[in-house]
Write an enzyme that holds these catalytic residues in place. Structure first.
Site, PDB file in Angstrom:
ATOM      1  N   ILE A 157       0.943  -0.684   0.205  1.00  0.00           N
ATOM      2  CA  ILE A 157       0.159  -0.212   0.221  1.00  0.00           C
ATOM      3  C   ILE A 157       0.857   0.817   0.110  1.00  0.00           C
ATOM      4  O   ILE A 157       0.822   2.013  -0.910  1.00  0.00           O
ATOM      5  CB  ILE A 157      -0.731   0.136   1.149  1.00  0.00           C
ATOM      6  CG1 ILE A 157      -1.819  -1.318   1.183  1.00  0.00           C
ATOM      7  CG2 ILE A 157      -1.544   1.457   1.431  1.00  0.00           C
ATOM      8  CD1 ILE A 157      -2.828  -1.342   2.240  1.00  0.00           C
ATOM      9  N   THR A 234      -4.735   5.342   7.528  1.00  0.00           N
ATOM     10  CA  THR A 234      -5.418   4.535   7.222  1.00  0.00           C
ATOM     11  C   THR A 234      -4.707   3.056   6.877  1.00  0.00           C
ATOM     12  O   THR A 234      -5.054   2.158   6.586  1.00  0.00           O
ATOM     13  CB  THR A 234      -5.541   4.241   5.493  1.00  0.00           C
ATOM     14  OG1 THR A 234      -4.384   3.984   5.444  1.00  0.00           O
ATOM     15  CG2 THR A 234      -6.659   5.511   5.633  1.00  0.00           C
ATOM     16  N   ARG A 236      -3.868   1.032  11.310  1.00  0.00           N
ATOM     17  CA  ARG A 236      -4.575   0.746  11.941  1.00  0.00           C
ATOM     18  C   ARG A 236      -4.487   1.652  13.221  1.00  0.00           C
ATOM     19  O   ARG A 236      -3.895   2.478  13.326  1.00  0.00           O
ATOM     20  CB  ARG A 236      -4.443  -0.559  12.651  1.00  0.00           C
ATOM     21  CG  ARG A 236      -4.258  -2.084  11.520  1.00  0.00           C
ATOM     22  CD  ARG A 236      -5.525  -2.421  11.915  1.00  0.00           C
ATOM     23  NE  ARG A 236      -6.137  -3.478  11.171  1.00  0.00           N
ATOM     24  CZ  ARG A 236      -6.306  -3.977   9.969  1.00  0.00           C
ATOM     25  NH1 ARG A 236      -5.959  -2.528   9.223  1.00  0.00           N
ATOM     26  NH2 ARG A 236      -6.124  -4.629   9.134  1.00  0.00           N
ATOM     27  N   ASP A 260      -8.969   6.562   8.960  1.00  0.00           N
ATOM     28  CA  ASP A 260     -10.052   6.159   8.584  1.00  0.00           C
ATOM     29  C   ASP A 260     -10.089   4.622   9.600  1.00  0.00           C
ATOM     30  O   ASP A 260     -10.811   3.685   9.244  1.00  0.00           O
ATOM     31  CB  ASP A 260      -9.608   5.124   7.273  1.00  0.00           C
ATOM     32  CG  ASP A 260     -10.794   3.870   6.442  1.00  0.00           C
ATOM     33  OD1 ASP A 260     -11.590   4.536   6.684  1.00  0.00           O
ATOM     34  OD2 ASP A 260     -10.044   3.104   6.434  1.00  0.00           O
ATOM     35  N   GLU A 265     -11.974   1.058  17.302  1.00  0.00           N
ATOM     36  CA  GLU A 265     -13.475   1.260  16.942  1.00  0.00           C
ATOM     37  C   GLU A 265     -13.931   0.194  16.828  1.00  0.00           C
ATOM     38  O   GLU A 265     -15.100   0.436  15.962  1.00  0.00           O
ATOM     39  CB  GLU A 265     -12.751   1.206  15.255  1.00  0.00           C
ATOM     40  CG  GLU A 265     -12.453   0.032  14.875  1.00  0.00           C
ATOM     41  CD  GLU A 265     -12.092   0.387  12.853  1.00  0.00           C
ATOM     42  OE1 GLU A 265     -10.686   1.049  12.672  1.00  0.00           O
ATOM     43  OE2 GLU A 265     -11.720  -0.713  12.588  1.00  0.00           O
ATOM     44  N   HIS A 297     -13.512   2.875   8.291  1.00  0.00           N
ATOM     45  CA  HIS A 297     -12.799   1.553   7.976  1.00  0.00           C
ATOM     46  C   HIS A 297     -13.270   1.297   7.064  1.00  0.00           C
ATOM     47  O   HIS A 297     -13.542   0.154   6.649  1.00  0.00           O
ATOM     48  CB  HIS A 297     -12.400   0.183   9.326  1.00  0.00           C
ATOM     49  CG  HIS A 297     -11.913  -0.541   9.039  1.00  0.00           C
ATOM     50  ND1 HIS A 297     -11.128  -0.938  10.177  1.00  0.00           N
ATOM     51  CD2 HIS A 297     -10.660  -1.010   7.514  1.00  0.00           C
ATOM     52  CE1 HIS A 297      -9.917  -1.923   9.277  1.00  0.00           C
ATOM     53  NE2 HIS A 297      -9.803  -1.715   8.345  1.00  0.00           N
ATOM     54  N   GLN A 298     -13.062   1.874   5.721  1.00  0.00           N
ATOM     55  CA  GLN A 298     -13.933   2.198   4.043  1.00  0.00           C
ATOM     56  C   GLN A 298     -12.648   2.224   3.084  1.00  0.00           C
ATOM     57  O   GLN A 298     -12.940   1.423   1.786  1.00  0.00           O
ATOM     58  CB  GLN A 298     -15.238   2.870   4.460  1.00  0.00           C
ATOM     59  CG  GLN A 298     -14.638   4.053   3.675  1.00  0.00           C
ATOM     60  CD  GLN A 298     -15.923   4.886   2.925  1.00  0.00           C
ATOM     61  OE1 GLN A 298     -16.158   5.561   4.002  1.00  0.00           O
ATOM     62  NE2 GLN A 298     -15.858   5.476   1.778  1.00  0.00           N
ATOM     63  N   ALA A 299     -11.106   2.165   3.803  1.00  0.00           N
ATOM     64  CA  ALA A 299     -10.429   2.008   2.476  1.00  0.00           C
ATOM     65  C   ALA A 299     -10.779   0.906   1.481  1.00  0.00           C
ATOM     66  O   ALA A 299     -10.060   0.868   0.466  1.00  0.00           O
ATOM     67  CB  ALA A 299      -8.852   2.634   3.542  1.00  0.00           C
ATOM     68  N   PHE A 300     -10.453   0.607   2.575  1.00  0.00           N
ATOM     69  CA  PHE A 300     -10.554  -1.190   1.147  1.00  0.00           C
ATOM     70  C   PHE A 300     -12.004  -1.118   0.420  1.00  0.00           C
ATOM     71  O   PHE A 300     -12.068  -2.449  -0.177  1.00  0.00           O
ATOM     72  CB  PHE A 300     -10.499  -2.552   2.341  1.00  0.00           C
ATOM     73  CG  PHE A 300     -11.585  -3.081   3.068  1.00  0.00           C
ATOM     74  CD1 PHE A 300     -12.175  -2.369   4.295  1.00  0.00           C
ATOM     75  CD2 PHE A 300     -12.805  -3.730   2.758  1.00  0.00           C
ATOM     76  CE1 PHE A 300     -13.344  -2.353   4.605  1.00  0.00           C
ATOM     77  CE2 PHE A 300     -14.514  -4.057   3.316  1.00  0.00           C
ATOM     78  CZ  PHE A 300     -14.847  -3.628   4.272  1.00  0.00           C
TER      79      PHE A 300
HETATM   80  P1  NAI Z   1       2.700  -4.741   3.988  1.00  0.00           P
HETATM   81  O1  NAI Z   1       3.162  -6.118   4.824  1.00  0.00           O
HETATM   82  O2  NAI Z   1       2.894  -4.599   2.085  1.00  0.00           O
HETATM   83  O3  NAI Z   1       3.779  -2.898   4.809  1.00  0.00           O
HETATM   84  C1  NAI Z   1       3.572  -2.728   5.574  1.00  0.00           C
HETATM   85  C2  NAI Z   1       5.355  -2.535   5.728  1.00  0.00           C
HETATM   86  O4  NAI Z   1       5.155  -1.677   7.027  1.00  0.00           O
HETATM   87  C3  NAI Z   1       6.443  -3.453   6.095  1.00  0.00           C
HETATM   88  O5  NAI Z   1       6.920  -3.177   4.573  1.00  0.00           O
HETATM   89  C4  NAI Z   1       7.112  -3.639   6.876  1.00  0.00           C
HETATM   90  O6  NAI Z   1       8.556  -3.533   6.009  1.00  0.00           O
HETATM   91  C5  NAI Z   1       7.084  -1.866   7.246  1.00  0.00           C
HETATM   92  N1  NAI Z   1       6.971  -1.932   8.826  1.00  0.00           N
HETATM   93  C6  NAI Z   1       6.662  -2.240   9.334  1.00  0.00           C
HETATM   94  N2  NAI Z   1       6.214  -2.406  11.356  1.00  0.00           N
HETATM   95  C7  NAI Z   1       7.099  -0.908  10.905  1.00  0.00           C
HETATM   96  C8  NAI Z   1       7.812   0.083  11.369  1.00  0.00           C
HETATM   97  N3  NAI Z   1       7.659  -0.226  12.803  1.00  0.00           N
HETATM   98  N4  NAI Z   1       8.194   1.395  11.297  1.00  0.00           N
HETATM   99  C9  NAI Z   1       7.616   1.737   9.190  1.00  0.00           C
HETATM  100  N5  NAI Z   1       7.011   0.268   8.627  1.00  0.00           N
HETATM  101  C10 NAI Z   1       6.764  -1.064   8.963  1.00  0.00           C
HETATM  102  O7  NAI Z   1       0.551  -4.343   4.290  1.00  0.00           O
HETATM  103  P2  NAI Z   1       0.241  -3.345   3.550  1.00  0.00           P
HETATM  104  O8  NAI Z   1      -0.327  -4.263   2.912  1.00  0.00           O
HETATM  105  O9  NAI Z   1       0.985  -2.337   2.519  1.00  0.00           O
HETATM  106  O10 NAI Z   1      -0.785  -3.258   4.124  1.00  0.00           O
HETATM  107  C11 NAI Z   1      -0.539  -2.270   5.508  1.00  0.00           C
HETATM  108  C12 NAI Z   1      -1.403  -2.166   6.458  1.00  0.00           C
HETATM  109  O11 NAI Z   1      -2.539  -1.661   6.025  1.00  0.00           O
HETATM  110  C13 NAI Z   1      -1.821  -3.350   7.004  1.00  0.00           C
HETATM  111  O12 NAI Z   1      -0.988  -3.650   8.342  1.00  0.00           O
HETATM  112  C14 NAI Z   1      -3.124  -3.157   7.318  1.00  0.00           C
HETATM  113  O13 NAI Z   1      -3.340  -3.326   8.791  1.00  0.00           O
HETATM  114  C15 NAI Z   1      -3.970  -1.599   7.196  1.00  0.00           C
HETATM  115  N6  NAI Z   1      -4.777  -1.723   5.882  1.00  0.00           N
HETATM  116  C16 NAI Z   1      -5.680  -1.270   5.742  1.00  0.00           C
HETATM  117  C17 NAI Z   1      -6.805  -1.189   5.389  1.00  0.00           C
HETATM  118  C18 NAI Z   1      -7.958  -0.921   5.631  1.00  0.00           C
HETATM  119  O14 NAI Z   1      -9.028  -1.181   5.006  1.00  0.00           O
HETATM  120  N7  NAI Z   1      -8.432   0.898   6.229  1.00  0.00           N
HETATM  121  C19 NAI Z   1      -7.306  -2.362   4.044  1.00  0.00           C
HETATM  122  C20 NAI Z   1      -5.599  -3.324   4.673  1.00  0.00           C
HETATM  123  C21 NAI Z   1      -4.654  -2.648   4.748  1.00  0.00           C
END
Ligand code: NAI
Length: 337
Positions: A157, A234, A236, A260, A265, A297-300
């Site tokens: 993301i 967006t 957690r 988001d 929540e 929480h609607q980004a997805f």
């Molecule tokens: P991803 O696993 O591809 O990327 C997360 C990145 O964060 C990784 O590169 C990781 O190394 C990095 N990271 C871990 N600890 C860190 C720290 N202390 N400082 C900086 N970076 C750090 O995950 P993705 O798919 O990009 O999703 C990211 C987050 O978005 C998910 O964990 C989820 O919580 C959230 N999300 C929210 C949604 C929504 O509807 N609002 C939908 C999908 C995901």
């Protein structure tokens, strides 16, 4: 497999039934409205697996109750897995699978929607125009071009967000313990988190919630930021300390806030509470600021993402059924990532 879906909404049923049908009705799907908790786990009696969403309770007691019913498979229809007690799952022999990537564009684009709305006061302009108020007083924005964006977390993301912001002509600073060469190709610079916090005009969070990222944005971090900074979350809710952010908004240190997700929540989102008196004073305060924009929480929540979530979730379960293994299994060690 016989799968019980918890926290089901109409759209879950629509997308999961369609994908299951397209793939030969391999699974038997039961859709339940209640969220998963120690008390509701019993609704999964007779099922082979449960499918849970982001605010379901997957702590030790729930997992123990599931094992009591003979259920050792939990399919998360989300990327995030911070709500699962993975240590208990491992101890109980429960396999937890997730959807690591569906549409990163959905979340990235929603993040940008929050940013542009806040920056140009679209939410306030819309309300004014509907009331016949065409005054521009108080609606002045700022150009994103030439400003500094700070992206925390450069996974799938974060990379999409970086691409869009690079397209706006922003300078991009990033922070992540793991470097992503695709992000560097955009001209983004990896810097320590403190540097990002101090230099960015717009800070956007795309890291998972882990012990290391809980309250990453707290009073000390806000003190280091530029006056008038825009913060977007967006990822957690608990990555931000909401009372600290409220103090930052009141002092004017934080210029705009787009959320988001929200730490508490689970008691609010995904349901209509419009006829109830708010019990969450922190959330209620957040909604009073003109420069705060919150979505539930609607980004997805796009057609493409929902279809991807349904497809990968059912594939995960088919893979487990056939081979006993699944490439999208969440390992207990992930907890400490
Ligand atoms: P991803 O696993 O591809 O990327 C997360 C990145 O964060 C990784 O590169 C990781 O190394 C990095 N990271 C871990 N600890 C860190 C720290 N202390 N400082 C900086 N970076 C750090 O995950 P993705 O798919 O990009 O999703 C990211 C987050 O978005 C998910 O964990 C989820 O919580 C959230 N999300 C929210 C949604 C929504 O509807 N609002 C939908 C999908 C995901």
């Amino acid at each position: 497999m016989k799968i019980a879906f918890f926290s089901t909404k109409s759209y879950d049923k629509t997308f999961f039934e369609a994908v299951n049908h397209e793939t030969g009705d391999c699974h038997v799907l039961t859709f339940l409205e209640p969220g998963l908790s120690p008390a509701t786990a019993t609704l999964a009696t007779g099922q082979d697996a449960v499918c849970a969403f982001v605010n379901d309770n997957l702590g030790g007691p729930t997992l123990e109750n599931l094992v009591g019913l003979g259920i050792r498979t939990v399919a998360l229809r989300s990327a995030g897995f911070n709500h699962v007690d993975l240590v208990a799952a491992e101890r109980l022999g429960i396999t937890v699978v997730r959807v690591p990537a569906y549409s990163p564009y959905a979340v990235a684009e929603h993040t940008i929607a929050l940013l542009l709305s806040l920056d140009r006061n679209i939410h306030r302009a819309h309300a004014r125009v509907r009331e016949g108020n065409f005054s521009l007083e108080g609606l002045m924005g700022f150009d994103l071009h030439g400003k500094v964006a700070g992206i925390v977390g450069t996974g799938v993301i974060g990379l999409c967000v970086a691409r869009i912001l690079a397209g706006f002509g922003m300078q991009i600073l990033v922070s992540d313990p793991v470097r992503n060469p695709e992000v560097e190709k955009l001209g983004a610079r990896y810097v320590p988190l403190e540097t990002l916090m101090a230099e960015a005009d717009v800070i956007t969070l795309h890291c998972p919630l882990t012990p290391a990222t809980r309250h990453l944005i707290d009073a000390a971090a806000i003190a280091r930021m530029k006056p008038g900074v825009t913060i977007l979350n967006t990822s957690r809710g608990a990555v931000i300390d909401a009372p600290a952010v409220i103090a930052g908004l009141k002092s004017g240190k934080i210029g705009h806030l787009g959320l988001d997700v929200y730490e508490e929540e689970g008691d609010l989102f995904f349901r209509d509470l419009s006829d109830q008196v708010s019990q969450d004073d922190v959330f209620a305060r957040l909604t009073t600021f003109p420069n705060v924009l919150i979505t539930g929480h609607q980004a997805f929540f796009t057609r493409e993402a929902l279809s991807g979530i349904a497809r990968v979730t059912l594939e995960n379960l088919s893979e487990l059924e056939k081979t006993g293994l699944c490439r999208n299994t969440v390992a207990a060690a992930s907890h400490h990532k």
